[in-house]
Design a protein around this motif. Structure first.
Motif, PDB file in Angstrom:
ATOM      1  N   ARG A   6     -10.301  -3.279 -17.493  1.00  0.00           N
ATOM      2  CA  ARG A   6     -10.749  -1.897 -17.327  1.00  0.00           C
ATOM      3  C   ARG A   6     -11.861  -1.750 -16.282  1.00  0.00           C
ATOM      4  O   ARG A   6     -12.111  -0.657 -15.804  1.00  0.00           O
ATOM      5  CB  ARG A   6     -11.290  -1.340 -18.638  1.00  0.00           C
ATOM      6  N   PHE A   7     -12.499  -2.824 -15.972  1.00  0.00           N
ATOM      7  CA  PHE A   7     -13.668  -2.761 -15.082  1.00  0.00           C
ATOM      8  C   PHE A   7     -13.727  -4.018 -14.236  1.00  0.00           C
ATOM      9  O   PHE A   7     -13.587  -5.129 -14.750  1.00  0.00           O
ATOM     10  CB  PHE A   7     -14.951  -2.629 -15.909  1.00  0.00           C
ATOM     11  N   TYR A   8     -13.939  -3.829 -12.947  1.00  0.00           N
ATOM     12  CA  TYR A   8     -14.069  -4.972 -12.043  1.00  0.00           C
ATOM     13  C   TYR A   8     -15.045  -4.599 -10.932  1.00  0.00           C
ATOM     14  O   TYR A   8     -14.879  -3.582 -10.268  1.00  0.00           O
ATOM     15  CB  TYR A   8     -12.701  -5.324 -11.441  1.00  0.00           C
ATOM     16  N   ARG A   9     -16.047  -5.400 -10.756  1.00  0.00           N
ATOM     17  CA  ARG A   9     -17.035  -5.163  -9.699  1.00  0.00           C
ATOM     18  C   ARG A   9     -16.922  -6.291  -8.683  1.00  0.00           C
ATOM     19  O   ARG A   9     -17.143  -7.457  -8.992  1.00  0.00           O
ATOM     20  CB  ARG A   9     -18.447  -5.113 -10.292  1.00  0.00           C
ATOM     21  N   ASN A  10     -16.552  -5.931  -7.453  1.00  0.00           N
ATOM     22  CA  ASN A  10     -16.337  -6.918  -6.391  1.00  0.00           C
ATOM     23  C   ASN A  10     -17.503  -6.878  -5.407  1.00  0.00           C
ATOM     24  O   ASN A  10     -17.418  -6.255  -4.353  1.00  0.00           O
ATOM     25  CB  ASN A  10     -15.009  -6.635  -5.685  1.00  0.00           C
ATOM     26  N   THR A  11     -18.551  -7.569  -5.714  1.00  0.00           N
ATOM     27  CA  THR A  11     -19.732  -7.581  -4.853  1.00  0.00           C
ATOM     28  C   THR A  11     -19.497  -8.371  -3.566  1.00  0.00           C
ATOM     29  O   THR A  11     -20.275  -8.257  -2.627  1.00  0.00           O
ATOM     30  CB  THR A  11     -20.950  -8.161  -5.594  1.00  0.00           C
ATOM     31  N   ALA A  12     -18.408  -9.139  -3.509  1.00  0.00           N
ATOM     32  CA  ALA A  12     -18.090  -9.900  -2.302  1.00  0.00           C
ATOM     33  C   ALA A  12     -17.399  -9.031  -1.245  1.00  0.00           C
ATOM     34  O   ALA A  12     -17.279  -9.444  -0.095  1.00  0.00           O
ATOM     35  CB  ALA A  12     -17.201 -11.092  -2.652  1.00  0.00           C
ATOM     36  N   LYS A  22     -26.339   5.407  -7.787  1.00  0.00           N
ATOM     37  CA  LYS A  22     -27.681   5.076  -8.282  1.00  0.00           C
ATOM     38  C   LYS A  22     -27.727   3.656  -8.830  1.00  0.00           C
ATOM     39  O   LYS A  22     -28.709   2.950  -8.666  1.00  0.00           O
ATOM     40  CB  LYS A  22     -28.088   6.060  -9.378  1.00  0.00           C
ATOM     41  N   ASN A  23     -26.650   3.232  -9.504  1.00  0.00           N
ATOM     42  CA  ASN A  23     -26.646   1.944 -10.178  1.00  0.00           C
ATOM     43  C   ASN A  23     -25.408   1.142  -9.787  1.00  0.00           C
ATOM     44  O   ASN A  23     -24.307   1.416 -10.271  1.00  0.00           O
ATOM     45  CB  ASN A  23     -26.693   2.145 -11.693  1.00  0.00           C
ATOM     46  N   GLU A  24     -25.556   0.149  -8.947  1.00  0.00           N
ATOM     47  CA  GLU A  24     -24.432  -0.675  -8.500  1.00  0.00           C
ATOM     48  C   GLU A  24     -23.845  -1.517  -9.623  1.00  0.00           C
ATOM     49  O   GLU A  24     -22.695  -1.944  -9.548  1.00  0.00           O
ATOM     50  CB  GLU A  24     -24.852  -1.572  -7.341  1.00  0.00           C
ATOM     51  N   GLU A  25     -24.614  -1.751 -10.688  1.00  0.00           N
ATOM     52  CA  GLU A  25     -24.120  -2.530 -11.825  1.00  0.00           C
ATOM     53  C   GLU A  25     -22.964  -1.828 -12.532  1.00  0.00           C
ATOM     54  O   GLU A  25     -22.126  -2.477 -13.153  1.00  0.00           O
ATOM     55  CB  GLU A  25     -25.252  -2.795 -12.831  1.00  0.00           C
ATOM     56  N   ASP A  26     -22.912  -0.507 -12.452  1.00  0.00           N
ATOM     57  CA  ASP A  26     -21.868   0.279 -13.105  1.00  0.00           C
ATOM     58  C   ASP A  26     -20.756   0.686 -12.150  1.00  0.00           C
ATOM     59  O   ASP A  26     -19.895   1.487 -12.503  1.00  0.00           O
ATOM     60  CB  ASP A  26     -22.472   1.541 -13.734  1.00  0.00           C
ATOM     61  N   PHE A  27     -20.748   0.168 -10.934  1.00  0.00           N
ATOM     62  CA  PHE A  27     -19.746   0.545  -9.935  1.00  0.00           C
ATOM     63  C   PHE A  27     -18.449  -0.212 -10.190  1.00  0.00           C
ATOM     64  O   PHE A  27     -18.406  -1.436 -10.129  1.00  0.00           O
ATOM     65  CB  PHE A  27     -20.251   0.257  -8.517  1.00  0.00           C
ATOM     66  N   ASN A  28     -17.384   0.524 -10.468  1.00  0.00           N
ATOM     67  CA  ASN A  28     -16.099  -0.061 -10.818  1.00  0.00           C
ATOM     68  C   ASN A  28     -15.180  -0.100  -9.599  1.00  0.00           C
ATOM     69  O   ASN A  28     -14.852   0.930  -9.025  1.00  0.00           O
ATOM     70  CB  ASN A  28     -15.449   0.761 -11.936  1.00  0.00           C
ATOM     71  N   CYS A  29     -14.750  -1.291  -9.225  1.00  0.00           N
ATOM     72  CA  CYS A  29     -13.849  -1.473  -8.077  1.00  0.00           C
ATOM     73  C   CYS A  29     -12.386  -1.577  -8.512  1.00  0.00           C
ATOM     74  O   CYS A  29     -11.517  -1.857  -7.682  1.00  0.00           O
ATOM     75  CB  CYS A  29     -14.224  -2.744  -7.321  1.00  0.00           C
ATOM     76  N   MET A  30     -12.103  -1.347  -9.783  1.00  0.00           N
ATOM     77  CA  MET A  30     -10.736  -1.493 -10.295  1.00  0.00           C
ATOM     78  C   MET A  30      -9.744  -0.687  -9.460  1.00  0.00           C
ATOM     79  O   MET A  30      -8.669  -1.157  -9.123  1.00  0.00           O
ATOM     80  CB  MET A  30     -10.673  -1.058 -11.760  1.00  0.00           C
ATOM     81  N   PHE A  31     -10.097   0.559  -9.159  1.00  0.00           N
ATOM     82  CA  PHE A  31      -9.238   1.406  -8.334  1.00  0.00           C
ATOM     83  C   PHE A  31      -9.923   1.594  -6.986  1.00  0.00           C
ATOM     84  O   PHE A  31     -10.622   2.575  -6.762  1.00  0.00           O
ATOM     85  CB  PHE A  31      -8.994   2.751  -9.006  1.00  0.00           C
TER      86      PHE A  31
END
Length: 84
Positions: A6-12, A22-31
């Motif tokens: 349901r959630f994927y954060r791709n910081t690479a 505001k908050n990159e920790e909650d940024f979802n890259c799933m879509f």
């Protein structure tokens, strides 16, 4: 949030984050690309920019609950079409 189905954060990613948040920790890259883009009534915060849908200000697919929102919207549209 922890990466899951349901959630994927791709910081690479070289574009991370692709929207100002505001908050990159909650940024979802799933879509990365929104599956609802082609819907006229997607429910998102978009503008019509000379006939092109500009979703720059929409964070629905990138929110922690974006997965649920998008899947619920798709299921509702499919249910509506099945009734016709």
């Amino acid at each position: 949030m922890e990466n899951s189905y349901r959630f994927y954060r791709n910081t690479a990613c070289k574009y991370f984050p692709c929207h100002k948040v505001k908050n990159e920790e909650d940024f979802n890259c799933m879509f990365c690309y929104c599956p609802l883009y082609f819907l006229e009534d997607c429910g998102g915060n978009y503008i019509n920019n000379q006939g092109i849908k500009d979703c720059t200000n929409c964070l629905i697919p990138h929110s922690p609950n974006g997965y649920d929102y998008i899947n619920n919207k798709i299921m509702a549209i499919n249910s509506e079409r099945m009734r016709k």
